[in-house]
Design an enzyme around this catalytic site. Structure first.
Site, mmCIF file in Angstrom:
data_model
loop_
_atom_site.group_PDB
_atom_site.id
_atom_site.type_symbol
_atom_site.label_atom_id
_atom_site.label_comp_id
_atom_site.label_asym_id
_atom_site.label_seq_id
_atom_site.Cartn_x
_atom_site.Cartn_y
_atom_site.Cartn_z
ATOM 1 N N CYS A 55 52.563 22.535 -21.425
ATOM 2 C CA CYS A 55 52.850 21.434 -22.080
ATOM 3 C C CYS A 55 53.568 22.003 -23.506
ATOM 4 C CB CYS A 55 51.959 20.432 -22.662
ATOM 5 S SG CYS A 55 52.413 19.007 -23.491
ATOM 6 N N CYS A 106 49.485 20.204 -29.957
ATOM 7 C CA CYS A 106 47.944 19.703 -30.307
ATOM 8 C C CYS A 106 47.044 20.722 -30.433
ATOM 9 C CB CYS A 106 47.550 18.866 -29.196
ATOM 10 S SG CYS A 106 49.200 17.392 -28.648
ATOM 11 N N CYS A 144 44.310 21.385 -27.746
ATOM 12 C CA CYS A 144 44.685 21.255 -26.326
ATOM 13 C C CYS A 144 44.716 22.696 -25.571
ATOM 14 C CB CYS A 144 45.773 20.382 -26.029
ATOM 15 S SG CYS A 144 46.164 19.942 -24.323
ATOM 16 N N CYS A 203 41.988 7.869 -13.832
ATOM 17 C CA CYS A 203 42.929 8.027 -14.624
ATOM 18 C C CYS A 203 43.440 9.167 -14.363
ATOM 19 C CB CYS A 203 42.163 8.082 -16.176
ATOM 20 S SG CYS A 203 43.530 8.171 -17.561
ATOM 21 N N CYS A 222 44.786 4.168 -14.229
ATOM 22 C CA CYS A 222 45.212 4.528 -15.566
ATOM 23 C C CYS A 222 46.047 5.905 -15.663
ATOM 24 C CB CYS A 222 43.624 4.596 -16.431
ATOM 25 S SG CYS A 222 44.262 5.241 -18.128
ATOM 26 N N CYS A 250 44.504 1.755 -23.658
ATOM 27 C CA CYS A 250 43.267 2.602 -23.777
ATOM 28 C C CYS A 250 43.805 3.460 -25.069
ATOM 29 C CB CYS A 250 43.117 3.558 -22.391
ATOM 30 S SG CYS A 250 41.792 4.714 -22.843
ATOM 31 N N ARG A 289 34.368 3.965 -25.222
ATOM 32 C CA ARG A 289 34.190 4.985 -24.161
ATOM 33 C C ARG A 289 33.561 6.094 -24.975
ATOM 34 N NH1 ARG A 289 36.746 4.815 -19.431
ATOM 35 N NH2 ARG A 289 38.560 3.747 -20.254
#
Length: 333
Positions: free
Chosen positions: A54, A58, A61, A98, A130, A190, A262
């Site tokens: 990616c 972040c 991550c 998801c 999701c 979400c 959650r």
């Protein structure tokens, strides 16, 4: 029935967050019982359909291309493997699947076409679908909705004030615009955050204010504990105290009484007793299965044993209606 408000102030949220712990849990548990079947927990399974590489930065991550975290880059997972993973998750008790792709944003290309096919296939298994694919335009959100997508995950991560410390490759408004596009397509939202990034309590309160002041509360609010990964800038962050997680879950439950809160990443570090406190505080959903994208997670069998011990039951899929027919949360059960 608890009144649903969209005008919470930081001062009000701070007062709730700092309530003596047992009083806070009691209040949250009371709200939970007034608005939902408190013994019913939604089980979701999360799989990585496109891993690593990616372009975002972040700080937490392991899938960011710029960090050396040992995560191998994998191309798009074949549809038959996704269906097999969905069937395994459903057999384990999950009612929602998801699918996550390590993208900065969705692009209108063949990979997105493949995701659309995956959404249709999993939807046909009678599971809520999701996706978390990064930023999304209005037309892309509509394509996902037309394919039967039930929910879209796009976390705020932290407060608007703290955001640039964690991510510099996109803005907070980019996040909020994606949530708007998801809403316009009538897909359920979400969106939550991560605790333990080095944020202040004020940052946590600010993030909860943003979520609770949206025109409609997210149907699902994930509260994640940071899982520090070697090679990322946040690798040396200390483990989040369980009581911080309990306070976040309880506060979210009180100010967003009809959302599903959650208990997400970080459960492998929690004992059954600690997780029980989170359920007492208003958590009504978990991720189950051995992995959350690339980080470890308790197995289905472990979770089912915990459910039996605590008297919890898995929530059935589509309890509030099918895609594009979801009842307003103000009347949701």
């Amino acid at each position: 029935m608890t009144e649903v408000r969209y005008d919470w102030t930081k001062e009000e949220i701070a007062e709730i967050y700092h309530t003596p712990l047992l009083d806070l849990v009691y209040r949250a548990a009371t709200v939970h019982r007034e608005n939902k079947d408190y013994a019913e927990v939604q089980i979701s399974s999360l799989i990585s359909i496109k891993t690593g590489g990616c372009s975002e930065d972040c700080a937490y991550c392991p899938q960011a291309a710029r960090y050396n975290t040992g995560v191998d880059v994998h191309a798009m997972m074949p549809k038959d493997e996704v269906i097999a993973a969905a069937e395994k998750a459903k057999a384990g008790g999950a009612s929602r699947l998801c699918m996550g792709a390590a993208w900065r944003e969705v692009r209108d290309n063949r990979d997105f076409d493949k995701v659309i096919d995956m959404v249709k296939a999993v939807n046909s298994l009678d599971m809520e679908v999701c996706c978390t694919l990064g930023m999304l335009t209005e037309s892309q959100a509509q394509r996902l909705a037309d394919a039967g997508l039930y929910a879209y995950n796009h976390n705020l991560d932290t407060s608007e004030e703290d955001y640039k410390r964690i991510i510099t490759t996109r803005t907070y408004d980019d996040r909020l615009n994606t949530l708007k596009n998801v809403r316009k397509a009538k897909i359920t939202v979400c969106s939550g955050g991560i605790v333990g990034l080095g944020e202040t309590v004020e940052d946590r309160i600010s993030m909860l204010k943003t979520l609770s002041n949206l025109p409609k509360h997210p149907e699902s609010v994930p509260i994640n504990a940071l899982v520090p990964i070697a090679g990322t800038p946040l690798a040396d962050q200390p483990r989040v105290p369980i009581w911080d997680m309990v306070r976040m879950i309880a506060t979210a439950r009180i100010i967003m009484p009809r959302s599903i809160v959650r208990l997400s990443a970080g459960r492998t570090e929690m004992s059954t007793v600690e997780q029980a406190f989170c359920f007492m505080a208003g958590a009504s959903s978990i991720f189950a299965g051995e992995k959350l994208l690339t980080t470890p997670n308790p197995s289905f069998d472990t979770d089912m044993a915990m459910f039996e011990l605590l008297g919890l039951t898995p929530r059935k899929a589509f309890k509030n209606g099918r895609p594009n027919e979801v009842k307003e949360m103000e009347t949701a059960g």
